[in-house]
Each structure stands twice: as structure tokens, then as C-alpha cells.
Design an enzyme around this catalytic site. Structure first.
Site, short mmCIF file in Angstrom:
data_model
loop_
_atom_site.label_atom_id
_atom_site.label_comp_id
_atom_site.label_asym_id
_atom_site.label_seq_id
_atom_site.Cartn_x
_atom_site.Cartn_y
_atom_site.Cartn_z
N THR A 1 -5.71 -7.73 -0.12
CA THR A 1 -5.87 -7.96 -1.57
C THR A 1 -5.30 -6.77 -2.33
O THR A 1 -4.64 -6.92 -3.37
CB THR A 1 -7.38 -8.09 -1.90
OG1 THR A 1 -7.96 -9.03 -1.00
CG2 THR A 1 -7.62 -8.55 -3.31
N GLU A 2 -5.52 -5.57 -1.79
CA GLU A 2 -5.07 -4.33 -2.45
C GLU A 2 -3.54 -4.18 -2.39
O GLU A 2 -2.96 -3.50 -3.24
CB GLU A 2 -5.73 -3.10 -1.81
CG GLU A 2 -7.23 -2.97 -2.09
CD GLU A 2 -8.11 -3.94 -1.30
OE1 GLU A 2 -7.68 -4.40 -0.22
OE2 GLU A 2 -9.22 -4.27 -1.79
N ASN A 3 -2.90 -4.80 -1.41
CA ASN A 3 -1.44 -4.67 -1.29
C ASN A 3 -0.67 -5.26 -2.47
O ASN A 3 0.49 -4.91 -2.70
CB ASN A 3 -0.93 -5.31 0.02
CG ASN A 3 -1.24 -4.49 1.26
OD1 ASN A 3 -1.34 -5.03 2.35
ND2 ASN A 3 -1.41 -3.18 1.11
N TRP B 1 6.71 5.14 9.47
CA TRP B 1 7.70 4.97 10.55
C TRP B 1 9.11 4.99 9.94
O TRP B 1 10.01 5.64 10.46
CB TRP B 1 7.43 3.65 11.26
CG TRP B 1 8.33 3.35 12.41
CD1 TRP B 1 8.13 3.72 13.71
CD2 TRP B 1 9.55 2.59 12.39
NE1 TRP B 1 9.15 3.25 14.49
CE2 TRP B 1 10.04 2.56 13.72
CE3 TRP B 1 10.27 1.95 11.38
CZ2 TRP B 1 11.22 1.90 14.06
CZ3 TRP B 1 11.44 1.31 11.72
CH2 TRP B 1 11.91 1.28 13.04
N ASN C 1 3.86 1.26 8.93
CA ASN C 1 5.26 0.81 8.78
C ASN C 1 6.03 1.75 7.85
O ASN C 1 7.18 2.09 8.11
CB ASN C 1 5.31 -0.60 8.17
CG ASN C 1 4.76 -1.65 9.10
OD1 ASN C 1 4.48 -1.38 10.25
ND2 ASN C 1 4.59 -2.86 8.59
N GLU D 1 -15.67 -3.31 19.23
CA GLU D 1 -15.24 -1.98 19.68
C GLU D 1 -14.03 -1.60 18.86
O GLU D 1 -13.12 -2.42 18.64
CB GLU D 1 -14.88 -2.02 21.17
CG GLU D 1 -16.05 -2.30 22.08
CD GLU D 1 -17.08 -1.16 22.09
OE1 GLU D 1 -16.71 0.00 21.82
OE2 GLU D 1 -18.26 -1.46 22.35
N ASP E 1 -0.83 -0.74 10.86
CA ASP E 1 -0.60 0.31 9.86
C ASP E 1 0.52 1.26 10.29
O ASP E 1 0.73 1.47 11.49
CB ASP E 1 -1.91 1.09 9.65
CG ASP E 1 -1.88 1.92 8.39
OD1 ASP E 1 -0.99 1.71 7.54
OD2 ASP E 1 -2.76 2.80 8.25
N ARG F 1 -9.93 4.13 9.61
CA ARG F 1 -10.67 3.47 8.52
C ARG F 1 -10.68 1.97 8.78
O ARG F 1 -9.83 1.44 9.49
CB ARG F 1 -9.92 3.67 7.19
CG ARG F 1 -10.09 5.00 6.54
CD ARG F 1 -9.51 4.93 5.12
NE ARG F 1 -8.07 4.68 5.13
CZ ARG F 1 -7.15 5.64 5.27
NH1 ARG F 1 -7.52 6.89 5.42
NH2 ARG F 1 -5.87 5.34 5.27
N HIS G 1 8.66 -2.45 7.61
CA HIS G 1 8.05 -3.78 7.67
C HIS G 1 8.91 -4.72 8.50
O HIS G 1 8.41 -5.51 9.28
CB HIS G 1 7.87 -4.35 6.26
CG HIS G 1 6.95 -3.55 5.39
ND1 HIS G 1 5.76 -3.02 5.86
CD2 HIS G 1 7.03 -3.15 4.10
CE1 HIS G 1 5.16 -2.36 4.88
NE2 HIS G 1 5.91 -2.41 3.80
C1 FPP Z 1 0.98 -1.40 6.83
O1 FPP Z 1 1.92 -0.38 6.83
C2 FPP Z 1 1.59 -2.71 6.95
C3 FPP Z 1 1.58 -3.69 5.99
C4 FPP Z 1 0.95 -3.53 4.68
C5 FPP Z 1 2.23 -4.98 6.20
C6 FPP Z 1 2.25 -5.52 7.58
C7 FPP Z 1 3.42 -6.39 7.68
C8 FPP Z 1 4.18 -6.59 8.78
C9 FPP Z 1 3.85 -6.03 10.09
C10 FPP Z 1 5.43 -7.37 8.71
C11 FPP Z 1 5.29 -8.77 8.26
C12 FPP Z 1 4.27 -9.53 9.01
C13 FPP Z 1 4.31 -10.85 9.17
C14 FPP Z 1 3.18 -11.52 9.87
C15 FPP Z 1 5.42 -11.66 8.72
P1 FPP Z 1 2.01 0.54 5.55
O2 FPP Z 1 3.09 -0.02 4.68
O3 FPP Z 1 0.69 0.67 4.90
O4 FPP Z 1 2.46 1.90 6.19
P2 FPP Z 1 2.10 3.37 5.69
O5 FPP Z 1 0.62 3.52 5.81
O6 FPP Z 1 2.84 4.23 6.66
O7 FPP Z 1 2.59 3.49 4.29
#
Ligand code: FPP
Length: 248
Positions: free
Chosen positions: A68-70, A27, A24, A209, A22, A196, A39
């Protein structure tokens, strides 16, 4: 350089580590960049984590890559994540094989666009004989989706007479989940300071854990992983028993 790796007790390594990657988006925002930039950098953290786990001897690494929510995110972001998935599958295939890592995926995979689905199936098939570590990508996955599916499958078996409802127990339910062939996670890591579960592996984390770190996922390094494992090893896993019973 001193590394936390030296503090890890190899005999008590978690067999299965699950991660909620979580932060990305935050960041990227911190640097005035678009979420997708985060990402993109998250892929490097996946690489570091997978490499560190394989080097240590962790047998299962399970990553929450797309829930699923994404699907409800903007089509721009969903398309970018799908694009990253195909490029990562293509670019990392050799590294997976060189490191003897088997790729696996769980979730409602049929919802993936055809090209992602095919790239995924190709990579899974191409790494199926690797046995050092299994890396599972959770894609279009949620714990409740998985439980609903398991309940429907169990109900079907009862209906067609192949299953006696009296035989339904925890082991049978576990066998109907997408993780049927894996042990439950010993350690669940979530980055970005959120505390969460977000519909992740709901059944499987009953006794895991939980480890939370403030680090955003793109900044999560091998040292951060070692820190999580050291923290895990300092805990006492009681599985409902008392401290005295565990020590016996
Ligand atoms: C959560 O950060 C991250 C994701 C929904 C996607 C995770 C994807 C990657 C790490 C890259 C691709 C992975 C592979 C295996 C190819 P967020 O977007 O919810 O961040 P935020 O909470 O700061 O908005």
C-alpha cells in the site's frame, strides 16, 4: 555439484513460504543503474523461487510485490513496476500452466490501473484449475489494510444481525482475511539485510519462523531458498509450548 537441496528433509517441508522481496533498488544502485533495473532483475528471482518451491512441493508461496505504501514512490517507479507486472503476467502465464501453478492475488486490487487489473484477473482465471502450488502476489497490500477491511466486514455482519459478537474468535477473524483459504506461513523470508515486517501479513505470521538474509532480492537464487529452508528445519517450533512438551 553439491546442493543444499540434498539437506532438506522432505517430510518437514514448510507448507507455506512468504517472502518480502527487498533490495532491488540498492542492487541497481550498486551497479550505477536506475532502481527500475533492479526490479527488472527481480522478476528472474521470482521465477527461480517459484520454480524451486514448486519442484520441492511447497504448497503456497506468497510474495510481497507491491505494498500500500509503495504507491507513494515516484510515478516513474510506480509506472515501471506496473509495466513489469503486466509483462510478467503475460510472459509467465505459460510457465505457470506448464508447472501446474495457480496464480492468486490479494490486496486492494481495485486500486490497480485497469490494464493491470484485467491482466491479473485473466491470469488468475486461466490458472484456477492448477493444484501443485498456489502463488499469491500481494499487490497494493498491507497487513493493516487487510485487518481494517476484515473488521469492517465483521462489524457489518454484526450490524445486519447475521453474526453474534459472541461468535467472534480467531478462526472467524482468519476467515475474514484475504488469506482465508490458506494456512498461515510457516516461514517468512526477507532479503536485503533489513529486519522488519513492514506491514506484511501481520495476523498470519504470529507463529512463523523469520529468516533474514543479506542478499538483495535480484541475487536471491534457488540455493538461497534451500538455505532458508534448511535453517528453518533446524529450528524448533514450539507454538508457545515448552521444548519438553514438543518432544513428547
Ligand atoms: C523491494 O525493493 C521490491 C519491490 C518494492 C518490488 C518487488 C517487485 C519485483 C520483484 C518485480 C516485479 C514482481 C512481479 C511479481 C511482477 P526496493 O525497491 O524496496 O529496494 P530498496 O530497499 O533497495 O530500495
Amino acid at each position: 555439484m553439491e546442493s543444499l537441496k540434498d539437506k532438506i528433509i522432505m517430510e518437514r517441508l514448510p507448507q507455506h513460504i512468504a517472502v518480502i522481496m527487498d533490495g532491488n533498488g540498492r542492487w541497481a544502485k550498486q551497479q550505477g543503474k536506475m532502481r527500475v533495473f533492479g526490479h527488472q532483475h527481480g522478476v528472474q528471482a521470482v521465477r527461480n523461487t517459484a520454480e524451486a518451491c514448486a519442484e520441492l512441493g511447497v504448497k503456497y508461496l506468497t510474495l510481497y510485490a507491491f505494498s500500500t505504501e509503495n504507491w507513494k514512490r515516484s510515478s516513474f517507479e510506480v509506472d515501471a513496476l506496473m509495466g513489469l507486472l503486466t509483462s510478467a503476467l503475460k510472459n509467465e502465464l505459460k510457465t505457470l500452466n506448464d508447472n501446474n501453478i495457480r496464480l492468486n492475488a490479494i490486496g486492494d486490487l481495485k486500486r490497480l490501473p485497469t490494464s493491470q487489473y484485467e491482466a491479473l484477473m485473466y491470469a488468475i482465471d486461466n490458472t484456477k484449475n492448477n493444484d501443485r502450488m498456489t502463488m499469491t502476489l500481494c499487490l497494493s497490500y498491507s497487513g493493516r489494510w487487510e485487518l481494517v477491511k476484515a473488521m469492517k466486514d465483521i462489524a457489518d455482519e454484526v450490524k445486519n444481525g447475521s453474526l453474534d459478537p459472541e461468535k467472534i474468535d480467531e478462526a472467524l477473524i482468519s476467515r475474514h482475511l484475504a488469506t482465508a483459504d490458506m494456512p498461515d506461513p510457516d516461514l517468512l523470508i526477507r532479503t536485503s539485510g533489513e529486519e522488519r515486517i513492514s506491514n506484511y501479513l501481520l495476523w498470519q505470521i504470529a507463529y512463523s519462523e523469520l529468516y533474514f538474509t543479506e542478499k538483495f532480492w535480484p541475487d536471491f537464487s534457488k540455493e538461497d531458498l534451500y538455505q532458508a529452508i534448511v535453517d528453518y528445519q533446524n529450528r524448533e517450533r514450539r507454538f508457545g509450548k515448552t521444548s519438553e512438551q514438543i518432544k513428547k
